[in-house]
Motif scaffolding. Structure first.
Motif, PDB file in Angstrom:
ATOM      1  N   ASP A 196     -10.855   1.465  -1.373  1.00  0.00           N
ATOM      2  CA  ASP A 196     -11.884   0.751  -2.128  1.00  0.00           C
ATOM      3  C   ASP A 196     -11.647  -0.751  -1.928  1.00  0.00           C
ATOM      4  O   ASP A 196     -10.504  -1.238  -2.058  1.00  0.00           O
ATOM      5  CB  ASP A 196     -11.793   1.116  -3.616  1.00  0.00           C
ATOM      6  CG  ASP A 196     -12.895   0.429  -4.414  1.00  0.00           C
ATOM      7  OD1 ASP A 196     -12.617  -0.642  -5.002  1.00  0.00           O
ATOM      8  OD2 ASP A 196     -14.026   0.950  -4.401  1.00  0.00           O
ATOM      9  N   PRO A 197     -12.674  -1.547  -1.591  1.00  0.00           N
ATOM     10  CA  PRO A 197     -12.480  -2.986  -1.325  1.00  0.00           C
ATOM     11  C   PRO A 197     -11.837  -3.726  -2.480  1.00  0.00           C
ATOM     12  O   PRO A 197     -10.968  -4.583  -2.263  1.00  0.00           O
ATOM     13  CB  PRO A 197     -13.907  -3.486  -1.065  1.00  0.00           C
ATOM     14  CG  PRO A 197     -14.665  -2.279  -0.634  1.00  0.00           C
ATOM     15  CD  PRO A 197     -14.061  -1.121  -1.352  1.00  0.00           C
ATOM     16  N   GLU A 198     -12.196  -3.384  -3.701  1.00  0.00           N
ATOM     17  CA  GLU A 198     -11.628  -4.086  -4.845  1.00  0.00           C
ATOM     18  C   GLU A 198     -10.148  -3.758  -5.021  1.00  0.00           C
ATOM     19  O   GLU A 198      -9.353  -4.619  -5.410  1.00  0.00           O
ATOM     20  CB  GLU A 198     -12.403  -3.741  -6.103  1.00  0.00           C
ATOM     21  CG  GLU A 198     -13.854  -4.216  -6.070  1.00  0.00           C
ATOM     22  CD  GLU A 198     -14.595  -3.893  -7.354  1.00  0.00           C
ATOM     23  OE1 GLU A 198     -13.944  -3.314  -8.244  1.00  0.00           O
ATOM     24  OE2 GLU A 198     -15.778  -4.260  -7.457  1.00  0.00           O
TER      25      GLU A 198
ATOM     26  N   LEU B  44       0.831  -1.208   0.000  1.00  0.00           N
ATOM     27  CA  LEU B  44       0.000   0.000   0.000  1.00  0.00           C
ATOM     28  C   LEU B  44       0.865   1.257   0.000  1.00  0.00           C
ATOM     29  O   LEU B  44       0.541   2.262  -0.645  1.00  0.00           O
ATOM     30  CB  LEU B  44      -0.930  -0.018   1.211  1.00  0.00           C
ATOM     31  CG  LEU B  44      -2.022  -1.096   1.213  1.00  0.00           C
ATOM     32  CD1 LEU B  44      -2.721  -1.123   2.571  1.00  0.00           C
ATOM     33  CD2 LEU B  44      -3.041  -0.823   0.102  1.00  0.00           C
ATOM     34  N   ARG B  45       1.971   1.208   0.745  1.00  0.00           N
ATOM     35  CA  ARG B  45       2.814   2.404   0.882  1.00  0.00           C
ATOM     36  C   ARG B  45       3.491   2.747  -0.441  1.00  0.00           C
ATOM     37  O   ARG B  45       3.810   3.905  -0.680  1.00  0.00           O
ATOM     38  CB  ARG B  45       3.844   2.164   1.980  1.00  0.00           C
ATOM     39  CG  ARG B  45       4.450   3.469   2.506  1.00  0.00           C
ATOM     40  CD  ARG B  45       5.205   3.302   3.804  1.00  0.00           C
ATOM     41  NE  ARG B  45       5.999   2.100   3.839  1.00  0.00           N
ATOM     42  CZ  ARG B  45       5.751   1.073   4.653  1.00  0.00           C
ATOM     43  NH1 ARG B  45       4.719   1.107   5.467  1.00  0.00           N
ATOM     44  NH2 ARG B  45       6.537   0.005   4.630  1.00  0.00           N
ATOM     45  N   GLU B  46       3.720   1.778  -1.293  1.00  0.00           N
ATOM     46  CA  GLU B  46       4.327   2.070  -2.597  1.00  0.00           C
ATOM     47  C   GLU B  46       3.431   2.988  -3.427  1.00  0.00           C
ATOM     48  O   GLU B  46       3.932   3.737  -4.279  1.00  0.00           O
ATOM     49  CB  GLU B  46       4.581   0.763  -3.353  1.00  0.00           C
ATOM     50  CG  GLU B  46       5.714  -0.058  -2.779  1.00  0.00           C
ATOM     51  CD  GLU B  46       5.918  -1.342  -3.551  1.00  0.00           C
ATOM     52  OE1 GLU B  46       5.136  -1.569  -4.507  1.00  0.00           O
ATOM     53  OE2 GLU B  46       6.837  -2.109  -3.199  1.00  0.00           O
ATOM     54  N   ASP B  47       2.121   2.922  -3.202  1.00  0.00           N
ATOM     55  CA  ASP B  47       1.180   3.803  -3.920  1.00  0.00           C
ATOM     56  C   ASP B  47       0.666   4.908  -2.996  1.00  0.00           C
ATOM     57  O   ASP B  47      -0.414   5.469  -3.221  1.00  0.00           O
ATOM     58  CB  ASP B  47      -0.005   2.993  -4.445  1.00  0.00           C
ATOM     59  CG  ASP B  47       0.409   2.027  -5.530  1.00  0.00           C
ATOM     60  OD1 ASP B  47       1.413   2.313  -6.217  1.00  0.00           O
ATOM     61  OD2 ASP B  47      -0.257   0.982  -5.701  1.00  0.00           O
ATOM     62  N   ASN B  48       1.463   5.187  -1.954  1.00  0.00           N
ATOM     63  CA  ASN B  48       1.148   6.285  -1.021  1.00  0.00           C
ATOM     64  C   ASN B  48      -0.213   6.109  -0.351  1.00  0.00           C
ATOM     65  O   ASN B  48      -0.953   7.071  -0.135  1.00  0.00           O
ATOM     66  CB  ASN B  48       1.207   7.642  -1.749  1.00  0.00           C
ATOM     67  CG  ASN B  48       2.596   7.956  -2.281  1.00  0.00           C
ATOM     68  OD1 ASN B  48       3.602   7.663  -1.607  1.00  0.00           O
ATOM     69  ND2 ASN B  48       2.665   8.508  -3.471  1.00  0.00           N
TER      70      ASN B  48
ATOM     71  N   PHE C 152      -8.284  -5.646  -2.476  1.00  0.00           N
ATOM     72  CA  PHE C 152      -8.242  -7.053  -2.884  1.00  0.00           C
ATOM     73  C   PHE C 152      -7.087  -7.282  -3.864  1.00  0.00           C
ATOM     74  O   PHE C 152      -6.402  -8.302  -3.811  1.00  0.00           O
ATOM     75  CB  PHE C 152      -9.587  -7.445  -3.524  1.00  0.00           C
ATOM     76  CG  PHE C 152      -9.680  -8.887  -3.886  1.00  0.00           C
ATOM     77  CD1 PHE C 152     -10.055  -9.845  -2.930  1.00  0.00           C
ATOM     78  CD2 PHE C 152      -9.404  -9.314  -5.180  1.00  0.00           C
ATOM     79  CE1 PHE C 152     -10.136 -11.175  -3.277  1.00  0.00           C
ATOM     80  CE2 PHE C 152      -9.499 -10.649  -5.513  1.00  0.00           C
ATOM     81  CZ  PHE C 152      -9.862 -11.591  -4.566  1.00  0.00           C
ATOM     82  N   GLN C 153      -6.861  -6.300  -4.768  1.00  0.00           N
ATOM     83  CA  GLN C 153      -5.761  -6.426  -5.733  1.00  0.00           C
ATOM     84  C   GLN C 153      -4.407  -6.386  -5.028  1.00  0.00           C
ATOM     85  O   GLN C 153      -3.481  -7.116  -5.387  1.00  0.00           O
ATOM     86  CB  GLN C 153      -5.849  -5.326  -6.782  1.00  0.00           C
ATOM     87  CG  GLN C 153      -7.084  -5.456  -7.671  1.00  0.00           C
ATOM     88  CD  GLN C 153      -7.221  -4.282  -8.633  1.00  0.00           C
ATOM     89  OE1 GLN C 153      -6.388  -3.368  -8.635  1.00  0.00           O
ATOM     90  NE2 GLN C 153      -8.285  -4.314  -9.452  1.00  0.00           N
TER      91      GLN C 153
END
Length: 439
Positions: free
Chosen positions: A311-313, A242-246, A316-317
């Motif tokens: 966003d849940p999706e 997650l942190r890679e996409d801030n 999920f990715q």
């Protein structure tokens, strides 16, 4: 006169001897019974004596008329039969009857003897009473004195026995009271001792319980600390992705997401699960992406501060990315079925050589080289199981250029959860087969 007396005595003695003889006497009596009518005519007939004697002689003239023996059976034949019956048949019958009556005869005799003995005793008592009641005799006075002495002796003996009985009862009651007093004292001591033991056990139990609770808390903390590195591994990978996409997610959101991936209700349940260990992670083969995971992710995202960023999706990715370089796969139900199908086809050689197929293969007399299986159905309850159905084929064992009999194979591949509800382990096979029936 004396000579005549001697002659008469000789005649009567000889007659008595002949009459007492069993054969002559029996025959004489039988003859008289059978020929009583002839004798009656002789002695009671109305004709003259000479005529009656002549008639009797004529009827008994066996020498002159031998046919009378057959014509008049009463003359010799019937008396002879009765004599033989009396001499030979009647004695055994009489003896048998006497044997049957022996008990009754003995009982009658015993009864008669008992009656005679009782009669003699009563007569003796009567004689004694008559003798005692005779005023001219001194027995009455002596008898009264003896009765008085016997009554006095009986009274003394009765008093003695009663006094001894009362003494025994008093001693027994005293001993019983003393014994009960001692038993009561012993019971009181035992009760006090028991109360002390119960209090001591309660104190020890309370102490043991407190110590157990402390050790249990320490053990739980130790177990949790041993399981935390595995949980931290997934927390770190998800947070890094997650942190890679801030994108920054709270610790609670990260932990709940990791717990949801493996099917736990919350992070605490995952940490306290004894199966959530590094050893089980090494045995892990599949992680099922259940349909409910998106709903769980939606609830987790709603709890975050910046709800719009989550966003849940999308989450999920990111979850899929943390399993890309791992030895276990994160798959949906369809993807898991396909992966299991690939694995089953790769293991086709081992399946053909399994013990379950050895018996059916022996019946077909075929060398099987190919196994084609197709998915028939699947279900996910306690375990994730996929059912396959297909055929094994190959050449005949004795004639290689001729196709052998096919084998109908049914296989169920089962993957059991080893971590949570969705962390599945290695496949296990249940195999059933039989020669194919072409009809």
């Amino acid at each position: 006169m004396k000579v005549l007396s001697d002659v008469w005595s000789s005649i009567t003695g000889n007659v008595n001897t002949r009459v007492k003889d069993p054969v002559i006497g029996s025959f004489a009596v039988a003859w008289i019974i059978c020929n009583w009518d002839k004798l009656a005519i002789l002695f009671l007939g109305e004709n003259k004596v000479e005529e009656r004697i002549g008639a009797l002689v004529e009827k008994m003239a066996i020498i002159e008329k031998p046919a009378l023996i057959y014509q008049d059976l009463d003359l010799l034949a019937l008396p002879t039969v009765l004599t033989l019956f009396y001499l030979f048949f009647l004695p055994p019958v009489s003896l048998w009857v006497n044997q049957k009556q022996k008990k009754a005869i003995i009982a009658q005799h015993s009864h008669a003897v008992d009656v005679d003995i009782l009669h003699a005793k009563k007569q003796l008592e009567l004689n004694k009473e008559k003798l005692r009641s005779n005023p001219n005799k001194g027995f009455l006075e002596k008898d009264v004195e003896l009765d008085i002495q016997r009554q006095k002796a009986r009274d003394e003996l009765r008093n003695k026995i009663r006094n001894e009985y009362l003494d025994k009862k008093i001693k027994s009651a005293t001993a019983l009271a003393s014994k009960r007093t001692e038993e009561a004292a012993i019971l009181e001591l035992q009760r006090r001792k028991l109360e002390q033991e119960v209090e001591e056990k309660e104190r020890k139990s309370t102490s043991e319980k407190l110590r157990f609770e402390r050790q249990s808390q320490i053990l739980k903390a130790t177990i949790a600390s041993n399981r935390f590195p595995a949980a931290y591994f997934f927390l770190q990978r998800l947070s890094g992705a997650l942190r890679e996409d801030n994108i920054v997610m709270s610790l609670e959101g990260l932990s709940e997401t990791v717990a949801a991936i493996f099917g736990y209700d919350n992070f605490e349940q995952m940490i306290n699960d004894e199966d959530f260990t590094n050893d089980n992670l090494e045995r892990l083969k599949y992680v099922l992406a259940d349909n409910e995971l998106v709903n769980r992710l939606d609830e987790i995202c709603k709890k975050e501060v910046d709800k719009e960023e989550f966003d849940p999706e999308v989450i999920f990715q990111y979850i899929q990315t943390i399993f890309e370089d791992q030895p276990y796969e994160f798959l949906s139900e369809d993807g898991l079925i396909e992966a299991i199908s690939i694995c089953v086809n790769e293991d086709s050689f081992d399946i053909l050589n399994s013990e379950e197929l050895s018996g059916p293969i022996a019946e077909t007399d075929t060398i099987f080289e190919e196994l084609e299986l197709e998915v028939e159905s699947y279900q996910f309850k306690e375990n994730f199981s996929v059912k396959f159905q297909g055929y094994a084929s190959g050449p005949h064992r004795k004639e290689s250029d001729m196709r052998g009999r096919d084998l109908e194979v049914r296989l169920t591949a089962i993957s059991k959860p080893i971590i949570g509800s969705f962390g599945l382990g290695e496949l296990e096979y249940e195999i059933d087969a039989r020669p194919r029936d072409y009809e």
